[in-house]
Design an enzyme around this catalytic site. Structure first.
Site, PDB file in Angstrom:
ATOM      1  N   PRO A  34      11.800   0.545  11.377  1.00 12.37           N
ATOM      2  CA  PRO A  34      10.563  -0.563  11.688  1.00 12.37           C
ATOM      3  C   PRO A  34       9.664  -0.322  10.590  1.00 12.37           C
ATOM      4  CG  PRO A  34      10.305   1.227  13.299  1.00 12.37           C
ATOM      5  CD  PRO A  34      11.809   1.479  12.267  1.00 12.37           C
TER       6      PRO A  34
ATOM      7  N   SER B 233       9.118   0.443   3.067  1.00 10.99           N
ATOM      8  CA  SER B 233       9.032  -0.362   1.657  1.00 10.99           C
ATOM      9  C   SER B 233       9.308   0.507   0.577  1.00 10.99           C
ATOM     10  CB  SER B 233       7.295  -0.866   1.640  1.00 10.99           C
ATOM     11  OG  SER B 233       6.681   0.326   1.473  1.00 10.99           O
ATOM     12  N   ALA B 234       9.374   1.814   0.705  1.00 13.05           N
ATOM     13  CA  ALA B 234       9.795   2.702  -0.492  1.00 13.05           C
ATOM     14  C   ALA B 234      11.216   2.466  -0.639  1.00 13.05           C
ATOM     15  CB  ALA B 234       9.351   4.101  -0.444  1.00 13.05           C
TER      16      ALA B 234
ATOM     17  N   ASP C  27       7.481   9.097  -1.162  1.00 12.82           N
ATOM     18  CA  ASP C  27       8.492   8.256  -0.463  1.00 12.82           C
ATOM     19  C   ASP C  27       9.533   7.766  -1.212  1.00 12.82           C
ATOM     20  OD1 ASP C  27       6.761   8.671   1.583  1.00 12.82           O
ATOM     21  OD2 ASP C  27       6.669   6.466   2.401  1.00 12.82           O
TER      22      ASP C  27
ATOM     23  N   GLY D 122       5.536   4.194   9.051  1.00 13.13           N
ATOM     24  CA  GLY D 122       5.493   5.452   8.427  1.00 13.13           C
ATOM     25  C   GLY D 122       6.680   6.138   8.023  1.00 13.13           C
ATOM     26  N   LEU D 123       7.848   5.269   8.136  1.00  9.02           N
ATOM     27  CA  LEU D 123       9.158   6.113   7.615  1.00  9.02           C
ATOM     28  C   LEU D 123       9.781   5.456   6.282  1.00  9.02           C
ATOM     29  CD1 LEU D 123      11.105   5.847  11.104  1.00  9.02           C
ATOM     30  CD2 LEU D 123       9.818   7.562  10.241  1.00  9.02           C
TER      31      LEU D 123
END
Ligand code: MEV
Length: 312
Positions: A81, A89-90, A132, A85-86
């Site tokens: 999702p 986007s990186a 990330d 925070g996972l």
């Protein structure tokens, strides 16, 4: 070459969040939830088979701008999702940078990809560390700011007056359950909250030092595949982060519910919402208890590859 598919892993921070802002060590692990990007040359910009200006995405706009690129058609498929925070986007930035390089016939150079993807993140968000993007590029695990890690050194990344030393960690296959609270909590205000507390209070500053110390211990446990030792450190870290004021009721509820069936559990990332993570050999039970407390569970494995070409 006219069609390239590249994937890059997402990640979670296992130890060291917040303290890393003050130069302490932090560790991020890549997980088997990947962001897949397929690109091909086209006569117009397209996303997911519809005409669209992909330059409206700041990450993709920055990366396209680095590659003097004619229009491309892009298909995106994410298994994480966004905004949780996972590191979605990186992972997008890393996979897109690698895909454009491959489309132009270049070999994939991980250091250049990690640096370009970090610049894209910085361009989009105006802040943040290269944690990330480096873990998504390298896979497995990475650590920031670890002293004397010469033999594991991967690359340095600098921005403004800051330089981060990124080292690699071989990570065994371990099973974790991530619990998403569904709450999007922006990182900036949480970092500010800790900064103010730390500036006013020696006790908070000691907590940040303690997080740094246990992160180094945790790195040793990861290398030895000592899940019990690592779990205890994770739970202790959650307490320290709670004292710093970055947990919340929803995160505490998911951590508490997971602990009886886990080696350890903690919030991951900036807190205030977002995700928690539990290290467990009973992933189904932990997943069920997280769901029963209103969280969205993801069973994930570590020890996964970084960015790679899937098809061309
Ligand atoms: C967020 O994933 C981690 C923080 O330490 C912020 C950062 O390192 O940029 C809270």
């Amino acid at each position: 070459m006219n069609d390239i598919t590249v994937s890059a892993p997402s990640k979670f921070v296992i130890l060291g969040e917040h303290a890393v802002v003050y130069g302490k060590p932090a560790i991020a692990l890549a997980i088997d939830r990947r962001f897949t990007v397929r690109v091909r040359r086209s006569n117009e910009f397209r996303i997911n088979n519809e005409a669209s200006d992909i330059r409206t995405s700041p990450h993709m706009r920055y990366i396209i701008g680095q590659h003097n690129m004619i229009p491309v058609s892009v298909n995106l498929d994410s298994k994480v999702p966004a905004g949780s925070g996972l590191g979605s986007s990186a992972a997008l930035s890393v996979a897109f940078s690698a895909a454009l390089r491959a489309l132009n016939g270049f070999r994939l150079n991980p250091e250049s990809i990690a640096k370009e993807a970090y610049e894209a993140e910085y361009y989009a968000q105006g802040r943040g560390s290269p944690m990330d993007t480096s873990v998504s590029t390298h896979g497995h695990g990475i650590a920031l700011n670890v002293p004397n890690s010469k033999e594991n050194h991967l690359w340095n990344i600098s921005k403004n007056d800051k330089t981060w030393d990124i080292s690699k960690i071989e990570v065994p296959k371990m099973t974790f359950v991530i619990g998403y609270t569904g709450i999007r909590a922006p990182t900036g205000p949480l970092v500010e909250k800790v900064r103010k507390y730390k500036d006013r209070n020696k006790f908070a500053s000691d907590i940040v030092d303690e997080i740094g110390n246990i992160t180094l211990e945790g790195m040793d446990k990861i290398r030895k595949n000592d899940v019990e030792g690592l779990g205890k450190i994770m739970t202790y870290d959650h307490k320290l982060l709670s004292i710093l004021g970055v947990s919340c009721n929803e995160l505490n509820k998911l951590v508490d519910a997971s602990l009886p069936y886990s080696y350890g559990a903690k919030l991951t990332g900036s807190g205030g919402g977002g995700c928690m993570v539990a290290l467990t050999d009973k992933p189904k039970i932990v997943s069920d208890v997280i769901a029963s407390r209103g969280g969205i569970p993801y069973i994930v494995s570590t020890g996964v590859d970084g960015v790679k070409i899937e098809y061309n």
